[in-house]
Design a protein around this motif. Structure first.
Motif, short mmCIF file in Angstrom:
data_model
loop_
_atom_site.label_atom_id
_atom_site.label_comp_id
_atom_site.label_asym_id
_atom_site.label_seq_id
_atom_site.Cartn_x
_atom_site.Cartn_y
_atom_site.Cartn_z
N LYS A 430 0.82 -1.21 0.00
CA LYS A 430 0.00 0.00 0.00
C LYS A 430 0.86 1.27 0.00
CE LYS A 430 -4.12 -1.88 0.27
NZ LYS A 430 -5.15 -1.68 -0.79
N ASP A 431 2.02 1.18 0.59
CA ASP A 431 2.88 2.35 0.73
C ASP A 431 3.89 2.37 -0.42
OD1 ASP A 431 4.73 4.31 1.44
OD2 ASP A 431 4.46 3.96 3.57
N SER A 432 3.67 3.24 -1.39
CA SER A 432 4.51 3.25 -2.58
C SER A 432 5.92 3.77 -2.30
CB SER A 432 3.87 4.12 -3.67
OG SER A 432 3.70 5.45 -3.21
N GLU A 433 6.11 4.46 -1.16
CA GLU A 433 7.42 5.01 -0.84
C GLU A 433 8.38 3.97 -0.29
OE1 GLU A 433 6.82 8.25 1.79
OE2 GLU A 433 5.60 9.39 0.38
N GLY A 434 7.88 2.84 0.19
CA GLY A 434 8.73 1.79 0.71
C GLY A 434 9.26 2.08 2.10
N VAL A 491 5.45 -6.62 5.55
CA VAL A 491 4.19 -7.37 5.56
C VAL A 491 3.24 -6.72 4.56
CG1 VAL A 491 2.33 -8.25 7.03
CG2 VAL A 491 4.57 -7.75 8.02
N ASP A 492 2.47 -7.54 3.83
CA ASP A 492 1.51 -6.95 2.90
C ASP A 492 0.16 -6.75 3.57
OD1 ASP A 492 0.12 -9.39 2.92
OD2 ASP A 492 0.78 -9.99 0.92
N SER A 493 -0.81 -6.28 2.83
CA SER A 493 -2.12 -5.93 3.39
C SER A 493 -2.93 -7.15 3.79
CB SER A 493 -2.92 -5.09 2.39
OG SER A 493 -3.00 -5.74 1.13
N GLU A 494 -2.47 -8.35 3.40
CA GLU A 494 -3.11 -9.60 3.82
C GLU A 494 -2.40 -10.23 5.01
OE1 GLU A 494 -5.93 -10.71 2.50
OE2 GLU A 494 -5.95 -8.96 1.17
N GLY A 495 -1.37 -9.55 5.51
CA GLY A 495 -0.64 -10.05 6.66
C GLY A 495 0.45 -11.04 6.32
N ARG A 496 0.82 -11.12 5.04
CA ARG A 496 1.85 -12.09 4.61
C ARG A 496 3.21 -11.41 4.54
NH1 ARG A 496 -1.85 -13.61 -0.50
NH2 ARG A 496 -1.42 -11.36 -0.72
N PHE A 497 4.24 -12.13 4.99
CA PHE A 497 5.59 -11.59 4.93
C PHE A 497 6.11 -11.59 3.51
CE2 PHE A 497 5.46 -13.03 9.41
CZ PHE A 497 5.77 -11.82 10.02
N SER A 498 6.89 -10.59 3.20
CA SER A 498 7.45 -10.43 1.87
C SER A 498 8.47 -11.52 1.56
CB SER A 498 8.13 -9.06 1.77
OG SER A 498 8.88 -8.95 0.58
N THR A 499 8.46 -12.01 0.35
CA THR A 499 9.46 -12.96 -0.14
C THR A 499 9.94 -12.50 -1.51
OG1 THR A 499 7.73 -14.35 -1.11
CG2 THR A 499 8.49 -14.94 1.10
N SER A 508 14.42 -5.63 -1.48
CA SER A 508 13.68 -6.84 -1.83
C SER A 508 13.13 -6.62 -3.22
CB SER A 508 12.55 -7.10 -0.83
OG SER A 508 11.81 -8.24 -1.19
N GLY A 509 13.78 -7.21 -4.23
CA GLY A 509 13.43 -6.92 -5.61
C GLY A 509 13.77 -5.47 -5.92
N GLN A 559 24.72 -4.81 -3.96
CA GLN A 559 25.30 -3.65 -4.63
C GLN A 559 24.51 -2.37 -4.39
OE1 GLN A 559 25.34 -4.45 -8.82
NE2 GLN A 559 23.11 -4.53 -9.01
N ASP A 560 23.25 -2.51 -3.94
CA ASP A 560 22.43 -1.33 -3.68
C ASP A 560 22.53 -0.83 -2.25
OD1 ASP A 560 21.32 -1.22 -6.30
OD2 ASP A 560 19.99 -2.88 -5.79
N ALA A 561 23.43 -1.40 -1.47
CA ALA A 561 23.56 -0.98 -0.07
C ALA A 561 24.02 0.47 0.00
CB ALA A 561 24.55 -1.87 0.66
#
Length: 723
Positions: A430-434, A491-499, A508-509, A559-561
């Protein structure tokens, strides 16, 4: 009623101090520390918490030039009157002067061999022109003394109103000559501060003429070279030209450069002597007092001597308090402000009033405020912990206003809070800013501080509704805790952890879940509910084992650190602020002895008496405040309220002036490089078994005696989790 500025230089002081002198403690300050590497600190002349930081500005060549100066460089573009110290974004550099031999050569080279810098004073012999430039400052004014070679017929000074620090774009400027010695004007720009307005009044010690070279943005000011130094005194104001003139007349009424430099040294001396440490190691004293010096560059005074300031609404206001700016709150709520409450109690009312007026003018407490502008830099609501900490410690704060401001700031529909109110956490889809994990954890600790504010007498929360709402919301950190991996995860809006998930990766991606960090570093960002985190990790022993693993875990950050992840011991990242409380978490599991060698290691390995002496950005005093508190043997983990944990002091004795003539002493008997463990403690002559001390007990004054030894004892211990 108008209040006089606490940084006001009295005329009496200026008349009585006639020569430059080295102070007792200012001689231990090495301003070069942090000017190399990623420290980003300011180098130049200023006074404690002054509006003006006058110093050299170099061409911006990258991220490490955020302050306008980096030790690796040797090219000068001018002496600007405003600079930042330790930030990760650049701005300011306004109202630049540069003495030149000819107007065709305006980027001279210089050598550090020809630089002299100490608190309140800077000088440079410019290589090609052989012009000597000297700088000093008061709170709102800078003074320049330029000595030109005898062979140079005219003394020439470039007035540059276009140049900033590189992230800054000119919106408009003007300059005009009034009489034969005075030039006034202003500059408006957009950058990190979206609408910055600066006004100046520059008075020369002899008649000059101004010739425009490029509109109003660049001019050359000339005078015959009569063999005497050309002096320029410059008043700065965020309000108006009249304000700049008023500041100049009030703070810099004479031409006695040496007196102002000596007065600046004296002001620094008076502030540094608030903490006196005992050591025969001058190297250790330089690191300590330079760190203490860095903590007092900002917040900066942001009002004229008559009390007027430019508010967050862009309008000019009349204040009955000293207004401040440069609030790097995401960094400084952790240690810099808790340190200030101990050694600068006289400033707390003004800081609180500044924050409350910002709320009234922009509808929320400051996030990262710069020259009257909200930058919204970094995540969370970091103004809430600072205001709550000041209030909870009993300073002069309007509690109902403070609670109103905190509640309003925590209930806005911006920066992810809309989703927090709807879901009880921040779903990453839901949060596009991350950066939802970091945001959520920061919001949770700020919500805890709102709840604590609501418990104060006269808060207005008579039914307890505000307390219950925000104490419940402060537990939102549990929604990010994954019991299988035992990390905080998106966590997403369904309560699932990101993979997919890696505790080492910062992304993450294409999405970034953490702010300048990874899951290893953010597991511990629950300073308001450490015992809750201990329970989620299985109790004291599993918690300690997990904490132990942080300091040995090795993995690819990707590399994005961001470069902010620095000062690594395993995955502990001392170069960035979210890790700063982590070592002290051992105390909560009853094993403060495990923190001691790590604290000593960080102090020894990640702070040095050299330009590259900091492991990360200074961040407006936070990096240094951690060192100051840790070297004293104290640290506040909980974001508001004043419980200072007792660590492993670096010095045998520390004396802290805590206000109203009271002194708190920390005496570490038998302290040395081997004896890092507290064996036992006494407070004011009585046995003391706690591994922390409350703010209220510190500010009463007294003596905390610590017996140090080379092996742990039962002090502060609940149980032993060693194999």
């Amino acid at each position: 009623m108008q209040r006089p500025s606490h940084l006001f230089f009295t005329l009496l002081l200026l008349l009585n101090v006639a020569v430059l002198r080295a102070g007792d403690l200012t001689r231990y300050v090495n301003p070069y520390i942090g000017t190399g590497g990623h420290g980003h600190v300011f180098l130049g002349a200023n006074v404690p918490f002054g509006m003006v930081q006058v110093g050299p500005t170099e061409p911006v060549r990258g991220w490490d030039w955020c302050s306008g100066y980096h030790y690796s460089d040797s090219v000068l573009v001018g002496f600007g009157h405003l600079h930042l110290s330790g930030t990760g974004i650049g701005d300011l550099g306004d109202i630049s002067l540069l003495p030149v031999a000819d107007t065709a050569h305006v980027r001279p080279c210089f050598s550090h061999l020809h630089e002299t810098v100490r608190p309140g004073y800077y000088s440079l012999l410019i290589d090609e022109s052989q012009i000597k430039a000297e700088l000093t400052a008061t709170a709102r004014c800078g003074m320049h003394r330029y000595t030109f070679p005898a062979a140079q017929a005219e003394a020439q000074v470039l007035l540059d109103l276009e140049r900033g620090i590189g992230w800054d774009r000119l919106s408009g400027c003007h300059a005009e000559q009034r009489g034969d010695r005075l030039i006034v004007g202003g500059r408006r720009s957009t950058g990190w501060a979206r609408d910055q307005q600066v006004f100046f009044a520059a008075e020369f010690s002899r008649p000059v003429r101004m010739e425009r070279m490029r509109g109003d943005s660049l001019a050359v000011v000339s005078a015959p070279n009569d063999g005497q130094p050309l002096l320029v005194r410059v008043g700065i104001s965020p309000v108006s030209i009249d304000g700049a003139l008023g500041n100049l007349r009030q703070e810099m009424p004479t031409w006695d450069f040496d007196a102002y430099a000596a007065a600046a040294d004296d002001l620094w001396e008076r502030q540094l002597e608030k903490v006196r440490v005992s050591s025969a190691d001058e190297h250790a004293l330089r690191i300590f007092y330079t760190s203490l010096y860095h903590t007092m560059v900002a917040p900066s005074v942001f009002c004229d001597t008559d009390g007027r300031y430019r508010g967050a609404d862009g309008q000019v206001h009349q204040g009955d308090f000293v207004c401040y700016t440069t609030f790097s709150l995401w960094d400084t709520y952790r240690a810099a402000h808790p340190l200030m409450t101990l050694i600068h109690p006289e400033r707390q009312r003004d800081i609180a009033e500044t924050m409350l007026h910002i709320y009234e003018q922009q509808g929320k407490l400051p996030v990262w405020h710069l020259w009257g502008n909200e930058t919204d830099c970094m995540v969370g609501n970091p103004g809430i912990p600072v205001l709550a900490d000041i209030a909870l410690k009993g300073f002069d704060v309007d509690i109902p206003r403070a609670l109103e401001a905190a509640v309003a700031s925590a209930q806005r529909d911006e920066r992810g809070m809309r989703w927090l109110k709807e879901y009880g956490y921040l779903p990453y889809d839901k949060d596009s800013e991350g950066e939802t994990v970091s945001k959520g954890l920061e919001y949770a600790l700020a919500d805890y501080c709102v709840a604590r504010l609501a418990t104060l007498p006269c808060s207005g929360d008579s039914t307890g509704a505000v307390y219950r709402h925000f104490i419940e919301r402060s537990g939102a950190w549990r929604r990010y805790f994954d019991p299988q991996t035992r990390f905080m995860r998106a966590v997403d809006s369904e309560g699932r952890f990101s993979t997919p998930f890696s505790p080492f990766s910062t992304v993450s991606g294409e999405r970034r879940d953490y702010t300048e960090g990874n899951a290893w570093q953010y597991l511990w960002l629950v300073p308001h509910d450490v015992y809750g985190l201990i329970r989620h990790l299985g109790g004291d022993c599993p918690f300690v084992q997990r904490l132990d693993s942080l300091f040995i875990a090795e993995g690819d950050l990707g590399q994005d650190a961001p470069p902010d992840i620095s000062g690594l011991i395993g995955q502990y990242a001392h170069g960035n602020e979210p890790s700063h409380h982590v070592i002290y978490l051992y105390h909560y599991a009853g094993m403060p002895w495990k923190a001691a060698p790590l604290l000593r290691r960080v102090c020894a390995e990640l702070y040095h008496d050299a330009p590259d002496g900091l492991s990360g950005n200074e961040d407006v005093g936070q990096m240094s405040a951690w060192y100051v508190l840790t070297a004293m043997g104290l640290y506040q983990v909980e974001p508001a309220g004043g419980r200072y944990l007792i660590g492993s002091p670096l010095f045998g004795e520390v004396e802290v002036k805590v206000g109203e003539g009271r002194t708190f002493r920390i005496v570490a008997r038998g302290n040395n490089a081997d004896n890092v463990y507290v064996q036992r403690a006494r407070l004011n002559g009585k046995t003391y078994k706690k591994s922390y001390i409350d703010f209220a007990d510190i500010v009463k004054g007294g003596t905390l005696e610590l017996q140090m030894g080379s092996a742990p004892t039962d002090y502060g211990r609940k149980q032993d989790c060693r194999p």
